[in-house]
Write an enzyme that holds these catalytic residues in place. Sequence first.
Site, PDB file in Angstrom:
ATOM      1  N   HIS A 191      16.188 -31.660  81.864  1.00  0.00           N
ATOM      2  CA  HIS A 191      17.446 -30.894  81.765  1.00  0.00           C
ATOM      3  C   HIS A 191      17.769 -30.196  83.074  1.00  0.00           C
ATOM      4  O   HIS A 191      18.450 -29.164  83.086  1.00  0.00           O
ATOM      5  CB  HIS A 191      17.343 -29.887  80.606  1.00  0.00           C
ATOM      6  CG  HIS A 191      17.227 -30.549  79.279  1.00  0.00           C
ATOM      7  ND1 HIS A 191      18.305 -31.125  78.627  1.00  0.00           N
ATOM      8  CD2 HIS A 191      16.140 -30.798  78.506  1.00  0.00           C
ATOM      9  CE1 HIS A 191      17.888 -31.680  77.494  1.00  0.00           C
ATOM     10  NE2 HIS A 191      16.589 -31.498  77.389  1.00  0.00           N
ATOM     11  N   GLU A 209      -0.504 -17.563  92.867  1.00  0.00           N
ATOM     12  CA  GLU A 209      -0.881 -16.216  93.323  1.00  0.00           C
ATOM     13  C   GLU A 209      -2.036 -16.228  94.322  1.00  0.00           C
ATOM     14  O   GLU A 209      -2.174 -15.283  95.086  1.00  0.00           O
ATOM     15  CB  GLU A 209      -1.216 -15.310  92.147  1.00  0.00           C
ATOM     16  CG  GLU A 209      -2.409 -15.680  91.327  1.00  0.00           C
ATOM     17  CD  GLU A 209      -2.663 -14.647  90.229  1.00  0.00           C
ATOM     18  OE1 GLU A 209      -2.323 -13.469  90.393  1.00  0.00           O
ATOM     19  OE2 GLU A 209      -3.202 -15.050  89.183  1.00  0.00           O
ATOM     20  N   TRP A 263      -0.651   1.049  98.717  1.00  0.00           N
ATOM     21  CA  TRP A 263       0.121  -0.181  98.460  1.00  0.00           C
ATOM     22  C   TRP A 263       1.563   0.271  98.524  1.00  0.00           C
ATOM     23  O   TRP A 263       2.048   0.977  97.631  1.00  0.00           O
ATOM     24  CB  TRP A 263      -0.233  -0.734  97.082  1.00  0.00           C
ATOM     25  CG  TRP A 263       0.293  -2.077  96.773  1.00  0.00           C
ATOM     26  CD1 TRP A 263      -0.206  -3.279  97.216  1.00  0.00           C
ATOM     27  CD2 TRP A 263       1.418  -2.402  95.935  1.00  0.00           C
ATOM     28  NE1 TRP A 263       0.529  -4.312  96.700  1.00  0.00           N
ATOM     29  CE2 TRP A 263       1.538  -3.812  95.924  1.00  0.00           C
ATOM     30  CE3 TRP A 263       2.321  -1.660  95.213  1.00  0.00           C
ATOM     31  CZ2 TRP A 263       2.520  -4.487  95.207  1.00  0.00           C
ATOM     32  CZ3 TRP A 263       3.307  -2.311  94.497  1.00  0.00           C
ATOM     33  CH2 TRP A 263       3.407  -3.715  94.501  1.00  0.00           C
ATOM     34  N   ASN A 266      -1.417   8.252  93.840  1.00  0.00           N
ATOM     35  CA  ASN A 266      -1.173   6.875  93.406  1.00  0.00           C
ATOM     36  C   ASN A 266      -0.126   6.954  92.312  1.00  0.00           C
ATOM     37  O   ASN A 266      -0.322   7.616  91.295  1.00  0.00           O
ATOM     38  CB  ASN A 266      -2.466   6.245  92.872  1.00  0.00           C
ATOM     39  CG  ASN A 266      -2.198   4.894  92.230  1.00  0.00           C
ATOM     40  OD1 ASN A 266      -1.156   4.271  92.480  1.00  0.00           O
ATOM     41  ND2 ASN A 266      -3.119   4.428  91.394  1.00  0.00           N
ATOM     42  N   GLY A 267       1.007   6.293  92.520  1.00  0.00           N
ATOM     43  CA  GLY A 267       2.067   6.316  91.511  1.00  0.00           C
ATOM     44  C   GLY A 267       3.416   6.318  92.206  1.00  0.00           C
ATOM     45  O   GLY A 267       3.526   6.053  93.395  1.00  0.00           O
ATOM     46  N   LYS A 290      -4.388  -5.575  91.609  1.00  0.00           N
ATOM     47  CA  LYS A 290      -5.115  -5.937  90.391  1.00  0.00           C
ATOM     48  C   LYS A 290      -4.461  -5.325  89.152  1.00  0.00           C
ATOM     49  O   LYS A 290      -4.392  -5.942  88.117  1.00  0.00           O
ATOM     50  CB  LYS A 290      -6.567  -5.465  90.471  1.00  0.00           C
ATOM     51  CG  LYS A 290      -7.401  -5.818  89.252  1.00  0.00           C
ATOM     52  CD  LYS A 290      -7.473  -7.321  89.028  1.00  0.00           C
ATOM     53  CE  LYS A 290      -8.275  -7.686  87.804  1.00  0.00           C
ATOM     54  NZ  LYS A 290      -8.160  -9.139  87.500  1.00  0.00           N
ATOM     55  N   ARG A 309      -7.680  -3.578  94.524  1.00  0.00           N
ATOM     56  CA  ARG A 309      -6.440  -3.060  93.921  1.00  0.00           C
ATOM     57  C   ARG A 309      -5.225  -3.387  94.779  1.00  0.00           C
ATOM     58  O   ARG A 309      -4.096  -3.272  94.324  1.00  0.00           O
ATOM     59  CB  ARG A 309      -6.542  -1.548  93.701  1.00  0.00           C
ATOM     60  CG  ARG A 309      -7.622  -1.127  92.709  1.00  0.00           C
ATOM     61  CD  ARG A 309      -7.787   0.377  92.647  1.00  0.00           C
ATOM     62  NE  ARG A 309      -6.566   1.028  92.246  1.00  0.00           N
ATOM     63  CZ  ARG A 309      -6.171   1.141  90.967  1.00  0.00           C
ATOM     64  NH1 ARG A 309      -6.917   0.611  90.014  1.00  0.00           N
ATOM     65  NH2 ARG A 309      -5.048   1.738  90.636  1.00  0.00           N
ATOM     66  N   GLU A 336      -0.338 -20.632  82.822  1.00  0.00           N
ATOM     67  CA  GLU A 336      -1.463 -19.944  83.473  1.00  0.00           C
ATOM     68  C   GLU A 336      -1.947 -20.732  84.683  1.00  0.00           C
ATOM     69  O   GLU A 336      -2.224 -20.160  85.729  1.00  0.00           O
ATOM     70  CB  GLU A 336      -2.594 -19.712  82.480  1.00  0.00           C
ATOM     71  CG  GLU A 336      -3.812 -19.027  83.061  1.00  0.00           C
ATOM     72  CD  GLU A 336      -3.509 -17.646  83.690  1.00  0.00           C
ATOM     73  OE1 GLU A 336      -2.415 -17.109  83.486  1.00  0.00           O
ATOM     74  OE2 GLU A 336      -4.385 -17.137  84.404  1.00  0.00           O
ATOM     75  N   CYS A 387      -2.264   1.421  94.722  1.00  0.00           N
ATOM     76  CA  CYS A 387      -3.069   2.327  95.562  1.00  0.00           C
ATOM     77  C   CYS A 387      -4.422   2.598  94.907  1.00  0.00           C
ATOM     78  O   CYS A 387      -4.611   2.426  93.721  1.00  0.00           O
ATOM     79  CB  CYS A 387      -2.349   3.656  95.724  1.00  0.00           C
ATOM     80  SG  CYS A 387      -0.669   3.517  96.271  1.00  0.00           S
ATOM     81  N   LYS A 394      -2.034 -19.164  88.527  1.00  0.00           N
ATOM     82  CA  LYS A 394      -3.277 -19.167  89.324  1.00  0.00           C
ATOM     83  C   LYS A 394      -3.005 -19.820  90.679  1.00  0.00           C
ATOM     84  O   LYS A 394      -3.394 -19.315  91.714  1.00  0.00           O
ATOM     85  CB  LYS A 394      -4.378 -19.924  88.570  1.00  0.00           C
ATOM     86  CG  LYS A 394      -4.957 -19.160  87.410  1.00  0.00           C
ATOM     87  CD  LYS A 394      -5.894 -18.076  87.846  1.00  0.00           C
ATOM     88  CE  LYS A 394      -5.618 -16.637  87.633  1.00  0.00           C
ATOM     89  NZ  LYS A 394      -4.630 -16.071  86.848  1.00  0.00           N
TER      90      LYS A 394
HETATM   91  C1  AGP Z   1      -3.101 -12.541  86.758  1.00  0.00           C
HETATM   92  O1  AGP Z   1      -3.929 -13.396  87.553  1.00  0.00           O
HETATM   93  C2  AGP Z   1      -2.428 -11.485  87.565  1.00  0.00           C
HETATM   94  N1  AGP Z   1      -3.367 -10.759  88.326  1.00  0.00           N
HETATM   95  C3  AGP Z   1      -1.448 -10.635  86.788  1.00  0.00           C
HETATM   96  O2  AGP Z   1      -0.439 -11.502  86.311  1.00  0.00           O
HETATM   97  C4  AGP Z   1      -1.997  -9.840  85.568  1.00  0.00           C
HETATM   98  O3  AGP Z   1      -2.356 -10.733  84.551  1.00  0.00           O
HETATM   99  C5  AGP Z   1      -0.879  -8.922  85.060  1.00  0.00           C
HETATM  100  O4  AGP Z   1      -0.520  -8.037  86.102  1.00  0.00           O
HETATM  101  C6  AGP Z   1      -1.273  -8.119  83.821  1.00  0.00           C
HETATM  102  O5  AGP Z   1      -2.331  -7.260  84.156  1.00  0.00           O
HETATM  103  P1  AGP Z   1      -3.103  -6.526  82.943  1.00  0.00           P
HETATM  104  O6  AGP Z   1      -3.733  -7.618  82.114  1.00  0.00           O
HETATM  105  O7  AGP Z   1      -4.113  -5.628  83.600  1.00  0.00           O
HETATM  106  O8  AGP Z   1      -2.073  -5.767  82.152  1.00  0.00           O
END
Ligand code: AGP
Length: 622
Positions: free
Chosen positions: A518, A502, A76, A112-113, A617, A27, A495, A2, A499
């Site tokens: 395996h 997501e 959210w 938010n929470g 985010k 966010r 990584e 949120c 990418k």
């Molecule tokens: C990465 O592209 C993602 N957005 C997500 O995995 C992110 O790296 C993860 O949520 C950790 O976030 P932070 O680095 O703010 O702790």
Amino acid sequence: MCGIVGFTGHQQAAPILLEGLSKLEYRGYDSAGLAVRDGENLAEVVKSTGKLRNLAEKTNDGLAIHGTCGIGHTRWATHGEPSQTNAHPHVSGNCTRSGSGPVESGVVGVHNGIIENYQELKDKLLRHGYTFYSQTDTEVLIKLVDYYYKKYQAGPIDAINKTLVRVRGSYALEVMFTDYPGEIFVARKDSPMIIGVAGGETYVASDVPAILKYTRNVYYIGNLQLARLRPGQAIFYDLNGDEIEIEPTEITFSAEAAEKGGYEYFMMKEIHEQPKAVLDTLNSVLKEDRIDLSEVGLTDEEIQNISQIYIVACGSAWHVGMAAQYIFEDLAELPVRVELASEFRYRRMPLDSNALVVVISQSGETADSLAALREAKTKGLKTMGIVNVVGSSIAREADRVFYTLAGPEIAVATTKAYSAQLIACDILAVQFGKVRGKLTEEQYGELIAKLRLLPEKMSRLLEEKERIQWFAAKFASAKDVFFVGRGIDYAIGLEGSLKMKEISYIHSEAYAAGELKHGTISLIEDGTLVIGLLTQQDLYEKTISNMVECKSRGAYLMGLTTYGNYGVEDTADFTVYIPKTDEHFAASLAVIPLQLLGYYLSVARGLDVDKPRNLAKSVTVE
Ligand code: AGP
């Protein structure tokens, strides 16, 4: 997660709130709402589902609701599906079906929470005659504030304090009380919140981009702290209701840094900002070609006494740790364990008392990473944060912090923060190796020289992005993609896979190349894209063999290796080359083509690159 905003001053609040929410869209959200109050009148609430523009249209860009004091929220969904009724703000009375209209007298608020014990609190309120119109934990929170406000008649700060004592969970809470026109009361625990005061106006937001336009001196309200906000004034309190002082923090990055700068998406802008992010992070600790960690707060003596490193993080930050473990073990001969924060915080793992726990986090607010940090501190371990957001919770609670200077990262998919975290780990590994006597003076100098050359090599890679774009168009309809690599190449694959997943929603998996046979190799079919990472010379032939095993089962092979390894073209159907560098640092270069691949796949599939579905985010809830 949120987003919350708030304003009280002399201007019309609604347009300011809408603009602030637009700066927080990254966010992640699925509905939005505002509550605005005009003088003594009751607050007007307007809510909408979907994109923020729906709320803007409903309020004629905020011009349709009058008043100089208001709060806003992008939701959210956690408790209760995305709907107008569940959207915030929530009220202490009843709410019209549309979720919009004048508020009955009482309390109106946004949050938010997550309130973990919301059900028991809801039962309590039901016993006291309250009714509920939504499925949210936030409505319970707002009604609990109202309950204590009416029961004790001791004012808003007392009512909020009594509420927070009863609540378990996390919150960035904003409330307005009918009896206090022009005022906003806020409280924070674990969820981010900042406050700005400038020009006789007062602003609240979840994150800097929402108020940077008005002020760059912000107050990072602390955990279990409250504030009473009036036009141009913020008074802070602790949980006992005693006034406290908070020093403002100056935000050093520009408002433009939080804008797209002519790129179609923030992600592409941030991909291109990586050389600068790496250079700035490097230069923050390089003094005359020597690494100086005094700002980080790590002494040579402490480095010598560390017997084990635990790297704890989530998502891409965890992938940084997965690469860093090999680098620390090679250069500093130091054992490293990399743990997912969501696992570390619940494991009953015997921890080495001389260990250093390194928590890596772009936002510095990730709930699992913050909880893992607190767990480590509870056990008396030395801690360090590698964090991008100044003044964030992890930055403030770790014993020491290595700030990555990537600037604000808006796209949900991290790129420049990942690269800055990676270089921070490279720097630490080189310094640990030198201080612990594992590197000669000459090796130390050579490694620093290699680090210095990375930004320019990263820029060179960015000049070849069209080739990646062409390749992405060929695989835009792919269903399964596999990344295979060994050692650091495995970490790079992790990584690259995230990418792709997501932002293009194409399923992919990263595998230690030797592990494929395996089980997972059974998934390889005609045309399955397998991407082989080949930057580690001593593991090159092994991984090539694994790629051949896939090819013999119909796979289409992409190879990613260093200039000069042209023999890979005997095996791979498509090859991407990266400039030569010390193999320990290869991830900083190899990740760029993979970021671009994910980006172009997402664009080819017509998706919202910066705001992928279901994602946020900063994951500030468990
Ligand atoms: C990465 O592209 C993602 N957005 C997500 O995995 C992110 O790296 C993860 O949520 C950790 O976030 P932070 O680095 O703010 O702790």
